[in-house]
Write a protein that holds these residues in place. Structure first.
Motif, short mmCIF file in Angstrom:
data_model
loop_
_atom_site.label_atom_id
_atom_site.label_comp_id
_atom_site.label_asym_id
_atom_site.label_seq_id
_atom_site.Cartn_x
_atom_site.Cartn_y
_atom_site.Cartn_z
N ARG A 119 -48.73 -74.71 23.42
CA ARG A 119 -49.54 -75.85 23.86
C ARG A 119 -50.45 -75.48 25.03
NH1 ARG A 119 -51.81 -78.84 22.28
NH2 ARG A 119 -51.54 -80.67 23.63
N ASP A 120 -50.25 -74.32 25.61
CA ASP A 120 -51.11 -73.82 26.69
C ASP A 120 -51.84 -72.60 26.15
OD1 ASP A 120 -52.11 -72.34 28.90
OD2 ASP A 120 -50.64 -73.22 30.24
N LYS A 121 -53.13 -72.74 25.88
CA LYS A 121 -53.86 -71.67 25.19
C LYS A 121 -54.00 -70.41 26.05
CE LYS A 121 -56.16 -75.13 22.39
NZ LYS A 121 -55.14 -75.04 21.34
N GLN A 122 -53.98 -70.57 27.37
CA GLN A 122 -53.99 -69.38 28.23
C GLN A 122 -52.68 -68.61 28.09
OE1 GLN A 122 -56.52 -68.18 30.36
NE2 GLN A 122 -55.19 -66.41 30.60
N ARG A 123 -51.56 -69.32 28.15
CA ARG A 123 -50.26 -68.67 27.98
C ARG A 123 -50.12 -68.07 26.60
NH1 ARG A 123 -45.17 -72.04 29.53
NH2 ARG A 123 -44.24 -69.99 29.12
N THR A 124 -50.65 -68.75 25.60
CA THR A 124 -50.59 -68.22 24.24
C THR A 124 -51.21 -66.83 24.19
OG1 THR A 124 -50.68 -70.42 23.21
CG2 THR A 124 -51.37 -68.56 21.86
N ILE A 125 -52.41 -66.71 24.75
CA ILE A 125 -53.10 -65.42 24.73
C ILE A 125 -52.32 -64.38 25.52
CG2 ILE A 125 -55.19 -64.22 25.50
CD1 ILE A 125 -55.59 -65.94 23.00
N GLU A 126 -51.78 -64.75 26.67
CA GLU A 126 -51.03 -63.81 27.50
C GLU A 126 -49.78 -63.32 26.79
OE1 GLU A 126 -52.43 -65.84 31.76
OE2 GLU A 126 -50.41 -66.17 30.97
N VAL A 127 -49.03 -64.24 26.17
CA VAL A 127 -47.79 -63.87 25.49
C VAL A 127 -48.08 -62.98 24.28
CG1 VAL A 127 -45.87 -64.80 24.13
CG2 VAL A 127 -46.46 -65.84 26.32
N LEU A 128 -49.09 -63.33 23.52
CA LEU A 128 -49.42 -62.52 22.35
C LEU A 128 -49.91 -61.14 22.76
CD1 LEU A 128 -51.22 -65.08 19.98
CD2 LEU A 128 -48.82 -64.36 19.97
#
Length: 323
Positions: A119-128
């Motif tokens: 749900r947090d697109k910044q965290r999504t990118i960081e985790v991926l």
């Protein structure tokens, strides 16, 4: 096999008529009969609610009483399975899984930690990125405003917590960055090339059983309107990477990628729910809805990689009448 009735509640049902019908067919294939319940803010204006066996009104999913309304309904009606359909209700439902379970209602949703990431697109990118999944360069808009010379223009802009293509756009240059925005925003490098959705199914242990990509030939309101299933080993490998990056993911998820001619395929979005294009994966033979119902019934999950390539979906507007 069982001949019992299975009560399924689709929340924020909107126009998801075909999704509910996928579940009806899946139940029949398992010897069950699905009783479809649906809810929305104005159910009499929701096609899926009108097509359901029974429907009811709820507050908006951002209302603090939303979950309580659903808990009360599930208790009264003996709902077996709850299937959310939009991003903005996921966090509240993920946090209330144990409360629903006490009532005997299983919520189709990943762990709260996974939902918080996607749900947090910044965290999504960081985790991926940390897991080695290819992603576009991404930064908060404030960082880009402070150092625009470090970016290649044009660039893409979108809300950190956006959904359904809300607030997205292209910045031709730093001069297009607004002085203020109504919500936190991200800037991403602008990818070019064909866009794909990959529907994937993870079993109860988090193992990926199936990944079905389709090329998004036409999109309306953030959902695929025309698409065709495509086999590509690169996309399957990326799906495995997404599953590994999100150890709390369960059931059905989907992600979007663009196959950029210079960068190759890059993931830019994940939805921890049934996507709007899932009926294409279902028709191609993925059996995700059936697998979910089988798991609920204590049967082996059956989502499969034995699906058909070059299956095309072309959507059209249909009408549901009452009165």
């Amino acid at each position: 096999m069982t001949d019992r009735h299975l009560r399924i509640l689709f929340t924020s049902a909107g126009r998801r008529v075909e999704l509910t019908r996928c579940f009806r067919r899946a139940a029949e294939s398992l010897g069950m009969r699905a009783q479809v319940h649906a809810c929305d803010f104005v159910p009499e204006l929701s096609a899926a609610c009108m097509d359901a066996d029974t429907a009811f009104a709820v507050p908006r999913c951002t209302d603090p009483t939303y979950v309580d309304h659903l808990l009360g309904y599930c208790a009264r009606e003996g709902i077996d399975l709850l299937v959310p359909t939009i991003d903005t209700e996921l966090e509240a439902l993920a946090g209330a899984q144990a409360l629903f379970a006490e009532l005997g209602t299983r919520v189709h949703i990943s762990d709260p930690e996974t939902v918080a990431v996607v749900r947090d697109k910044q965290r999504t990118i960081e985790v991926l990125a940390a897991a080695g999944v290819p992603v576009p360069r991404t930064a908060p808009i404030e960082e880009v405003r402070a150092a625009p010379h470090e970016w290649r223009w044009p660039a893409f802009v979108k809300p950190v917590g956006g959904s359904a293509s809300r607030g997205i756009g292209v910045l031709e240059g730093p001069q297009d960055i607004a002085a203020t925005y109504p919500e936190p925003m991200l800037v991403q490098e602008l990818l070019r090339g064909p866009e794909y959705t990959v529907n994937m199914y993870l079993d109860a242990e988090g193992r990926m059983l199936s990944a079905i990509p389709h090329r998004r030939l036409s999109v309306r309101g953030g959902e695929v309107e025309k698409g065709v299933t495509t086999r590509d080993a690169r996309f399957t490998a990326i799906a495995e990477g997404v599953a590994a990056a999100l150890p709390g993911a369960r059931g059905v998820l989907c992600f979007q990628l663009i196959d950029d001619p210079q960068r190759g395929p890059c993931v830019f979005e994940i939805n921890a729910r049934f996507g709007g294009g899932y009926p294409l994966a279902d028709h191609a033979g993925g059996r995700y809805a059936e697998s979910l119902l089988a798991s609920w019934a204590g049967l082996p999950e059956c989502a499969t990689q034995d699906w058909r390539e070059d299956v095309t979906m072309v959507r059209y507007d249909a009408a549901v009448f009452r009165g």
